[in-house]
Write a protein that holds these residues in place. Sequence first.
Motif, PDB file in Angstrom:
ATOM      1  N   LEU A  69     -28.831  70.859 -20.574  1.00  0.00           N
ATOM      2  CA  LEU A  69     -29.685  71.883 -21.132  1.00  0.00           C
ATOM      3  C   LEU A  69     -30.890  71.172 -21.725  1.00  0.00           C
ATOM      4  N   THR A  70     -32.074  71.450 -21.177  1.00  0.00           N
ATOM      5  CA  THR A  70     -33.301  70.798 -21.647  1.00  0.00           C
ATOM      6  C   THR A  70     -33.902  71.607 -22.791  1.00  0.00           C
ATOM      7  N   VAL A  71     -34.210  70.928 -23.902  1.00  0.00           N
ATOM      8  CA  VAL A  71     -34.727  71.606 -25.091  1.00  0.00           C
ATOM      9  C   VAL A  71     -36.002  70.901 -25.558  1.00  0.00           C
ATOM     10  N   LYS A 127     -16.794  69.134 -32.620  1.00  0.00           N
ATOM     11  CA  LYS A 127     -16.416  70.391 -31.985  1.00  0.00           C
ATOM     12  C   LYS A 127     -17.541  71.420 -32.139  1.00  0.00           C
ATOM     13  N   VAL A 128     -17.889  72.044 -31.032  1.00  0.00           N
ATOM     14  CA  VAL A 128     -18.900  73.098 -31.059  1.00  0.00           C
ATOM     15  C   VAL A 128     -18.297  74.373 -30.473  1.00  0.00           C
ATOM     16  N   ASP A 129     -18.873  75.489 -30.838  1.00  0.00           N
ATOM     17  CA  ASP A 129     -18.374  76.778 -30.365  1.00  0.00           C
ATOM     18  C   ASP A 129     -19.566  77.628 -29.941  1.00  0.00           C
ATOM     19  N   PHE A 130     -19.709  77.800 -28.632  1.00  0.00           N
ATOM     20  CA  PHE A 130     -20.831  78.568 -28.111  1.00  0.00           C
ATOM     21  C   PHE A 130     -20.729  80.051 -28.448  1.00  0.00           C
ATOM     22  N   ARG A 167     -24.942  76.752 -20.920  1.00  0.00           N
ATOM     23  CA  ARG A 167     -23.520  76.449 -21.050  1.00  0.00           C
ATOM     24  C   ARG A 167     -22.828  76.436 -19.692  1.00  0.00           C
ATOM     25  N   GLU A 168     -23.187  77.381 -18.830  1.00  0.00           N
ATOM     26  CA  GLU A 168     -22.565  77.440 -17.508  1.00  0.00           C
ATOM     27  C   GLU A 168     -22.810  76.152 -16.731  1.00  0.00           C
ATOM     28  N   GLY A 169     -23.993  75.572 -16.914  1.00  0.00           N
ATOM     29  CA  GLY A 169     -24.297  74.322 -16.220  1.00  0.00           C
ATOM     30  C   GLY A 169     -23.521  73.140 -16.755  1.00  0.00           C
TER      31      GLY A 169
END
Length: 429
Positions: A291-293, A240-243, A309-311
């Motif tokens: 998301l490219t990092v 679980k992640v939370d932006f 995040r929107e993507g």
Amino acid sequence: MVPHLTTALNGPINELEQRILESMPAIERWFRLEWMEHTPPFYTSADLRNAGFKLAPVDTNLFPSTFNNLTPEMLPLAVQAAMAAIEKICPEAKNLLLIPEQRSNSFYLQNVAQLVQIFNQAGLNVRLGSMDPALTAPMPVALPDGSELTLEPLLRNRGRLGLKDFDPCTILLNNDLSGGVPRALQHLHEQYLLPPLHAGWGVRRKSRHFQSYEEVAKKFAKLLGMDPWLINPMHGQCGKVDFDTPSGLDCVKSNVDALLTKVRRKYKEYGINEKPFVVVKADNAAGQGILTVRDVKDLDDRERVMRGREGLVSEGQVPDELIIQEGVPTYERMNDAVAEPVVMMIDRYVVGGFYRVHADRGIDEGLCSPGSRYVPLAFAGSHTLPKPGSKPGASAPNRFYMYGVIGRLAMLAAAYELEATDPDAESYE
């Protein structure tokens, strides 16, 4: 003719192609033995990336929706594979109920029409059932070529699902169940549901698939005496992640840092003078946003992270589980636009493929986005079989054979994955 690619048929990938061509009998025997132990998904597509120094699948779809990209020359292969698949499941099958997604765009509907044609020619009466609860009567839908499809309301009668005056033994989903499993599909009796419910995104995780793929890649690499990294995108995952909280992405940051370190080590080992990157995408959704990092510090840029995040949003939902995957650049081009091959499969057979092309995307970006176009792999004459005697890079069929091998590895990984997540069977592990 075969699409012209400016880089596809030259470069270091020739070494991998040569190894695969030289090992063709051993490879085909290996696949044959694997399929004696594992059941292939009913149909599959695999998105591949050819970086020159490695070739790997980056996504595997168990509800492929791009059969309209198969050329007429490929259809006999698809029909033959469909016959083989149906014979294994329900040899006496007469009626097939196909349940598509609730999409109305013409591109998707042409895919549905192609599936109807394939299974009609495989000897089945095919009708379309809609999961739209608002549909109460048959509804014709016009297609761009002047033909039409008819969507009909589903009828549930005790433990069976069908249509009015239509009782199928097999139900084929072309819907990835991103919105959950409808009650109509639950607890069916004496009917085959393909793919099974646990192939949908309510259960499926990309990280579980690539865990299975890593296992398959290691077995295959051992067979060929090669480094599995050449065909395997390394990955990590976060629960679980939370932006919305400062610490919500700590797991993502640690995985990105660890994975970039591993990739840098590999690049140094192979003398690759490029800056590695990873992609972050939803683990539990079909959305293609990434998301490219290139540096873990990129994730400290709050504005950039929120745009990313929107993507990643799918079906209106912000993903709360993420997979961090080694980025595989693509160096294939078609008329100066970035291209990537997609392999289409039914049962355990490759039935064709196409190139996904995007003129406004870079080599390190996802191509499955608005603005992409699709170019079928068309072969001149019947030269679709590999030519073992020719030099690597000299023959497009050789290159496409290699793509088919990697696509089948992804399909085999999906078979492992479905066995491991089957709620009605013990894990294969």
